[in-house]
Write a protein that holds these residues in place. Structure first.
Motif, PDB file in Angstrom:
ATOM      1  N   UNK A  98       5.677 -61.877 107.858  1.00 30.28           N
ATOM      2  CA  UNK A  98       5.396 -60.449 107.835  1.00 30.28           C
ATOM      3  C   UNK A  98       4.779 -60.028 109.160  1.00 30.28           C
ATOM      4  N   UNK A  99       4.820 -58.730 109.430  1.00 28.47           N
ATOM      5  CA  UNK A  99       4.254 -58.145 110.639  1.00 28.47           C
ATOM      6  C   UNK A  99       3.046 -57.287 110.286  1.00 28.47           C
ATOM      7  N   UNK A 100       2.063 -57.284 111.187  1.00 26.78           N
ATOM      8  CA  UNK A 100       0.899 -56.422 111.004  1.00 26.78           C
ATOM      9  C   UNK A 100       0.352 -56.030 112.366  1.00 26.78           C
ATOM     10  N   UNK A 101      -0.139 -54.811 112.480  1.00 26.18           N
ATOM     11  CA  UNK A 101      -0.803 -54.389 113.707  1.00 26.18           C
ATOM     12  C   UNK A 101      -2.112 -55.158 113.862  1.00 26.18           C
ATOM     13  N   UNK A 102      -2.502 -55.508 115.098  1.00 25.57           N
ATOM     14  CA  UNK A 102      -3.748 -56.263 115.286  1.00 25.57           C
ATOM     15  C   UNK A 102      -4.963 -55.601 114.649  1.00 25.57           C
ATOM     16  N   UNK A 103      -4.996 -54.269 114.623  1.00 25.36           N
ATOM     17  CA  UNK A 103      -6.134 -53.560 114.034  1.00 25.36           C
ATOM     18  C   UNK A 103      -6.222 -53.746 112.525  1.00 25.36           C
ATOM     19  N   UNK A 104      -5.140 -54.243 111.903  1.00 21.56           N
ATOM     20  CA  UNK A 104      -5.108 -54.448 110.447  1.00 21.56           C
ATOM     21  C   UNK A 104      -5.254 -55.912 110.077  1.00 21.56           C
ATOM     22  N   UNK A 105      -5.537 -56.771 111.050  1.00 19.48           N
ATOM     23  CA  UNK A 105      -5.633 -58.211 110.837  1.00 19.48           C
ATOM     24  C   UNK A 105      -7.086 -58.656 110.978  1.00 19.48           C
ATOM     25  N   UNK A 106      -7.530 -59.537 110.078  1.00 27.79           N
ATOM     26  CA  UNK A 106      -8.891 -60.067 110.150  1.00 27.79           C
ATOM     27  C   UNK A 106      -8.843 -61.580 109.983  1.00 27.79           C
ATOM     28  N   UNK A 107      -9.741 -62.305 110.629  1.00 27.70           N
ATOM     29  CA  UNK A 107      -9.794 -63.754 110.420  1.00 27.70           C
ATOM     30  C   UNK A 107     -10.138 -64.071 108.964  1.00 27.70           C
ATOM     31  N   UNK A 108      -9.541 -65.107 108.427  1.00 32.05           N
ATOM     32  CA  UNK A 108      -9.834 -65.528 107.054  1.00 32.05           C
ATOM     33  C   UNK A 108     -11.164 -66.278 107.015  1.00 32.05           C
ATOM     34  N   UNK A 109     -12.067 -65.893 106.108  1.00 28.46           N
ATOM     35  CA  UNK A 109     -13.358 -66.600 106.018  1.00 28.46           C
ATOM     36  C   UNK A 109     -13.168 -68.076 105.689  1.00 28.46           C
ATOM     37  N   UNK A 110     -14.039 -68.908 106.217  1.00 30.28           N
ATOM     38  CA  UNK A 110     -14.012 -70.336 105.909  1.00 30.28           C
ATOM     39  C   UNK A 110     -14.220 -70.540 104.414  1.00 30.28           C
ATOM     40  N   UNK A 111     -13.574 -71.556 103.881  1.00 30.24           N
ATOM     41  CA  UNK A 111     -13.774 -71.910 102.489  1.00 30.24           C
ATOM     42  C   UNK A 111     -12.878 -71.194 101.508  1.00 30.24           C
ATOM     43  N   UNK A 112     -11.978 -70.325 102.002  1.00 32.05           N
ATOM     44  CA  UNK A 112     -11.050 -69.606 101.138  1.00 32.05           C
ATOM     45  C   UNK A 112      -9.620 -70.012 101.471  1.00 32.05           C
ATOM     46  N   UNK A 113      -8.834 -70.358 100.448  1.00 31.60           N
ATOM     47  CA  UNK A 113      -7.415 -70.571 100.716  1.00 31.60           C
ATOM     48  C   UNK A 113      -6.746 -69.207 100.819  1.00 31.60           C
ATOM     49  N   UNK A 282     -18.730 -56.295 103.957  1.00 32.69           N
ATOM     50  CA  UNK A 282     -18.192 -57.183 102.932  1.00 32.69           C
ATOM     51  C   UNK A 282     -18.347 -58.642 103.346  1.00 32.69           C
ATOM     52  N   UNK A 283     -18.155 -58.928 104.633  1.00 31.63           N
ATOM     53  CA  UNK A 283     -18.269 -60.306 105.119  1.00 31.63           C
ATOM     54  C   UNK A 283     -19.664 -60.879 104.864  1.00 31.63           C
ATOM     55  N   UNK A 284     -20.688 -60.046 104.936  1.00 28.37           N
ATOM     56  CA  UNK A 284     -22.046 -60.520 104.671  1.00 28.37           C
ATOM     57  C   UNK A 284     -22.184 -60.970 103.213  1.00 28.37           C
ATOM     58  N   UNK A 285     -21.528 -60.248 102.307  1.00 31.94           N
ATOM     59  CA  UNK A 285     -21.573 -60.650 100.903  1.00 31.94           C
ATOM     60  C   UNK A 285     -20.802 -61.951 100.689  1.00 31.94           C
ATOM     61  N   UNK A 286     -19.672 -62.111 101.395  1.00 30.57           N
ATOM     62  CA  UNK A 286     -18.901 -63.356 101.302  1.00 30.57           C
ATOM     63  C   UNK A 286     -19.717 -64.522 101.850  1.00 30.57           C
TER      64      UNK A 286
END
Length: 323
Positions: A98-113, A282-286
């Motif tokens: 799939x394609x996504x604009x860079x502004x819509x992409x986020x790194x996946x948090x560690x520990x999540x598949x 949200x990342x702080x809660x994760x």
């Protein structure tokens, strides 16, 4: 590559698992992602029925949420091949790439598949925006969640608890009560006749500070009535399918209560940088331990069955498709 294609606007029955051209970005401005999991969400269902605000002719591949691995990325995007990411694609996510604009992409948090990571998109971003910004939720307040077994409801319960609130969860499907209780809700009540009295009793008659309403319909009127002074009702959708409810504004004035619209997609389109700000919260809660419940997993080839299960109310929490 393999993908699900909406060959007619007849809902899940109109989807076909087929070979299509590989995802390519002639402009060179998009991140190309090898999809590990795609989220199954209500807007996708509306889209393939022709009932979404975005109207498309048949022949498109739906899929608004993906998680996977970067295949290629534009220079200066801060993303590199092999990096695990999640993304709002808006279209084309029900495919192997799939394609996504860079502004819509986020790194996946560690520990999540990938399946858990894609669960954080959409519903959890929306609910953090709804509770933290639109609702102004404070620790110690009481939140009532309608439609609590669905994706939005699950995210609402978990985020509200993570923000220090007491949560009363209303469940339309009695068989889902144990699942909802496992999410940490303080009270789980069936959404049957008389539910308003039960919700008031759970607050010793005071009422709730905030209602999360993705349902609409008849429940909206009762939800207005269970608000405490300065309570807020968050409008997220109309899953009940009974038309758009209305409220007499003198009731808001006399009781000092508010009805608040929550349109996450519209907000981030109009306010530059807001998605990153919401994502950081949200990342702080994760980081503090928030984890979505295990999703219902379907092979991509069985995507039509997954969307039909969503339409039939058989999905507890979130469903994902895995290529």
């Amino acid at each position: 590559m393999k993908a699900l294609v909406a060959q007619s606007l007849t809902g899940p029955s109109g989807l076909a698992y087929a070979d299509i051209d590989d995802a390519a970005d002639p402009s060179g401005n998009a991140v190309v992602i090898d999809v590990g999991a795609a989220g199954v969400c209500f807007p996708d269902l509306l889209l393939i029925r022709g009932e979404y605000q975005l109207k498309l002719p048949p022949g498109f591949t739906p899929g608004m949420e993906v998680a996977g691995t970067v295949r290629s990325a534009p220079e200066g995007s801060d993303f590199v091949a092999g990096q695990r990411v999640s993304a709002f694609t808006m279209m084309g996510g029900y495919a192997e790439r799939a394609l996504a604009l860079p502004s819509s992409v986020i790194p996946t948090p560690d520990g999540l598949d990938d399946a858990l990571a894609v669960c954080l998109l959409g519903n959890y971003y929306t609910m953090y925006f709804a509770l933290a910004r639109r609702g102004g939720l404070l620790a110690g307040e009481t939140v009532l969640v309608l439609g609590s077994a669905g994706g939005v409801g699950v995210a609402a319960i978990q985020i509200a608890k993570a923000m220090g609130a007491k949560v009363i969860a209303m469940v339309h499907r009695v068989e889902a009560m144990d699942f909802v209780a496992s999410l940490g809700a303080d009270e789980v009540l069936p959404l049957t006749d008389g539910w308003r009295d039960a919700a008031l009793a759970a607050t010793d008659g005071r009422g709730v500070d905030l209602v999360v309403d993705p349902v609409g319909g008849d429940a909206f009127d009762d939800a207005i009535r269970v608000l405490a002074t300065e309570g807020r009702l968050l409008v997220l959708g109309f899953a009940a399918g009974q038309g758009i409810p209305s409220v007499k504004v003198n009731r808001l004035l006399l009781r000092n209560i508010s009805v608040v619209g929550v349109g996450y997609g519209e907000y981030i389109n109009r306010v530059p940088g807001s998605a990153a700000e919401i994502g950081a919260g949200l990342a702080k809660l994760v980081e503090a331990g928030l984890r979505p419940p295990e999703p219902m997993r379907f092979p991509l080839a069985d995507g039509a069955a997954a969307l039909q299960a969503l339409a039939d109310g058989k999905i507890h929490g979130k469903a994902v498709l895995e290529p």
